[in-house]
Design an enzyme around this catalytic site. Structure first.
Site, PDB file in Angstrom:
ATOM      1  N   ASP A 383       0.663  -1.146  -0.013  1.00  0.00           N
ATOM      2  CA  ASP A 383       0.242   0.153  -0.016  1.00  0.00           C
ATOM      3  C   ASP A 383       0.806   1.167  -0.145  1.00  0.00           C
ATOM      4  O   ASP A 383       0.341   2.180  -0.490  1.00  0.00           O
ATOM      5  CB  ASP A 383      -0.925  -0.116   1.453  1.00  0.00           C
ATOM      6  CG  ASP A 383      -1.962  -1.167   1.092  1.00  0.00           C
ATOM      7  OD1 ASP A 383      -2.370  -1.651  -0.188  1.00  0.00           O
ATOM      8  OD2 ASP A 383      -2.483  -1.580   2.066  1.00  0.00           O
ATOM      9  N   GLU A 384       2.041   1.180   0.574  1.00  0.00           N
ATOM     10  CA  GLU A 384       2.846   2.192   0.550  1.00  0.00           C
ATOM     11  C   GLU A 384       4.290   2.254  -0.456  1.00  0.00           C
ATOM     12  O   GLU A 384       5.126   2.746  -0.490  1.00  0.00           O
ATOM     13  CB  GLU A 384       3.584   2.426   1.831  1.00  0.00           C
ATOM     14  CG  GLU A 384       2.660   2.683   3.044  1.00  0.00           C
ATOM     15  CD  GLU A 384       3.068   2.484   4.304  1.00  0.00           C
ATOM     16  OE1 GLU A 384       4.055   2.240   4.839  1.00  0.00           O
ATOM     17  OE2 GLU A 384       2.215   2.723   5.510  1.00  0.00           O
ATOM     18  N   SER A 385       3.727   1.514  -1.614  1.00  0.00           N
ATOM     19  CA  SER A 385       4.595   1.470  -2.813  1.00  0.00           C
ATOM     20  C   SER A 385       5.846   0.745  -2.868  1.00  0.00           C
ATOM     21  O   SER A 385       6.842   0.650  -3.254  1.00  0.00           O
ATOM     22  CB  SER A 385       4.823   2.863  -3.361  1.00  0.00           C
ATOM     23  OG  SER A 385       3.416   3.430  -3.717  1.00  0.00           O
TER      24      SER A 385
END
Length: 449
Positions: A383-385
């Site tokens: 979700d945070e790449s």
């Protein structure tokens, strides 16, 4: 006093004495007068000169003839249309009867499925006519050295009766080396073969520990020793490293060459046990490799350079030791973060699945409970790449070899490959885990018998 004329003339319906005494009811003479006037106006036209009359007659006759001609053509056209329509309807009716007679007593769905199979077979046959088959069925494209090596194999053994696969049979017979996968397509083995499902082609010669990034091209007959191209991205088709694995020994892969020629020489040196009878052929084949490269002025990528360049992009080694490559920004450190546990801690968790003194169901539940926080952290990283974290854990779960962890591995690999724009690897991973086998013979041709 004279009476007035009734406005209704003789058509008046009133018969009372008062009305009759006041109004006259004569016949309506004006109509006749008007008719006479109209007749007088028409009469001069009919009494025109004969020359003018003849001219008018000709003028009037010509349109009539044209009208007759048009009417005749129109009638002919209508007849033709009616005839054609009748013929079409008759033909349609005949075809309908034929179709119904063919379907009569049969299962309509069976007929439909047969037609679909014929259509799929035709598409498959057309696909076999070009190298597009490889990309379509295996979801990857082959590098230039692959096709050059195929030409070399063809020069080793020439047999007019078997122009395509004589070289393959020679390597198998003399060196126990099978050229598989895309080589079998070039040899014509897929032409006319029984059709399989998409997953069957993706599992073709895919050994137990082969990750989606690996594609088998060499196999030592009857063993788990195999070599293949390694792609970090499905679209890679230039300067690919070649790795080796023995599935009987575990999940670790070793990079051994930067091209198919060097991989072949590595096999002859390390995995082929020469006998006094084959020593001469071994030496002759090595010389043939050198001569072919020299005669064709081929400059092939070398292992050291390719591996050195790749190592700069590896973010984690993983259980298979070949490592994973994902886009990683050194400044922002976006793209990968280490797992919540070390490799050694992860292996300790998984070791519980191998204990014979613990119930398998209970062991699985205990391991999944311990792994869940690690998996949650990897999903948060996505979700945070930091897509590399989920990819690393998913590959580790796959390489552990425990089928109980396939669902967990899939839940990590699918989002990771998806965010990395590597959908081909999703298809390969899913197909492999659906029917993962420890067998040594993993040919699609044996599966579809």
């Amino acid at each position: 006093m004279p009476k007035e004329d009734c406005k209704y003339w003789d058509k008046c319906y009133q018969q009372n004495p008062a009305h009759l005494s006041k109004y006259n009811h004569p016949k309506k003479q004006q109509e006749h007068e008007v008719d006479g006037a109209e007749g007088k106006k028409v009469a001069p036209k009919r009494s025109a000169s004969s020359q003018s009359g003849e001219q008018k007659k000709e003028e009037q006759t010509e349109p009539v003839n044209k009208d007759k001609s048009n009417t005749s053509a129109s009638s002919t056209e209508m007849v033709n249309k009616d005839t054609a329509k009748g013929s079409y309807e008759a033909e349609t009716e005949e075809l309908h009867k034929e179709a119904m007679s063919n379907i009569s007593g049969k299962n309509y769905m069976e007929i439909l499925e047969k037609r679909i199979r014929l259509s799929v077979q035709k598409e498959y046959d057309n696909l076999c006519e070009s190298n597009e088959f490889i990309r379509h069925k295996f979801l990857v494209e082959m590098p230039p050295d692959f096709y050059e090596f195929w030409k070399f194999v063809g020069s080793l053994k020439i047999d007019p009766a078997k122009p395509k696969d004589a070289g393959l049979e020679h390597l198998d017979k003399v060196f126990q080396l099978q050229l598989v996968g895309p080589f079998e397509f070039l040899a014509g083995k897929f032409h006319g073969a029984k059709l399989g499902e998409p997953g069957d082609y993706l599992r073709h010669w895919r050994f137990y520990y082969d990750p989606p990034e690996f594609q088998t091209i060499f196999v030592r007959r009857g063993t788990g020793i195999h070599y293949g191209y390694w792609r970090d991205v499905p679209q890679d088709k230039e300067n690919l490293l070649i790795a080796r694995n023995d599935s009987a020994k575990g999940c670790q892969f070793q990079f051994v060459a930067g091209n198919a020629f060097d991989a072949f020489l590595y096999y002859l040196e390390h995995d082929f046990a020469a006998t006094p009878f084959s020593c001469g052929q071994l030496a002759g084949t090595k010389k043939a490799v050198a001569k072919y490269l020299s005669d064709n002025s081929l400059e092939l990528a070398q292992l050291d350079r390719l591996q050195r360049e790749r190592n700069k992009r590896v973010v984690a080694k993983t259980f298979h030791r070949a490592g994973i490559v994902v886009p990683f920004d050194q400044k922002t450190e976006v793209g990968y973060r280490p797992l919540a546990v070390s490799d050694s801690e992860l292996k300790k968790m998984l070791a519980m699945l191998e204990r014979k003194d613990v119930d398998n169901g209970a062991a699985k539940q205990a391991v999944l409970e311990k792994l869940q926080p690690v998996a949650n952290a990897a999903n948060i990283a996505v979700d945070e790449s930091d897509f590399g974290s989920a990819l690393e854990l998913g590959i580790d779960m796959f390489c552990s070899g425990h089928k109980e962890l396939h669902m967990l591995a899939s839940s990590l690999l699918v989002p990771a490959y998806s965010m990395l724009s590597r959908p081909q690897f999703i298809a390969i991973a899913k197909a492999h885990m659906e029917q993962r086998s420890r067998e040594d013979n993993l040919s699609i041709f044996d599966v579809l018998k």
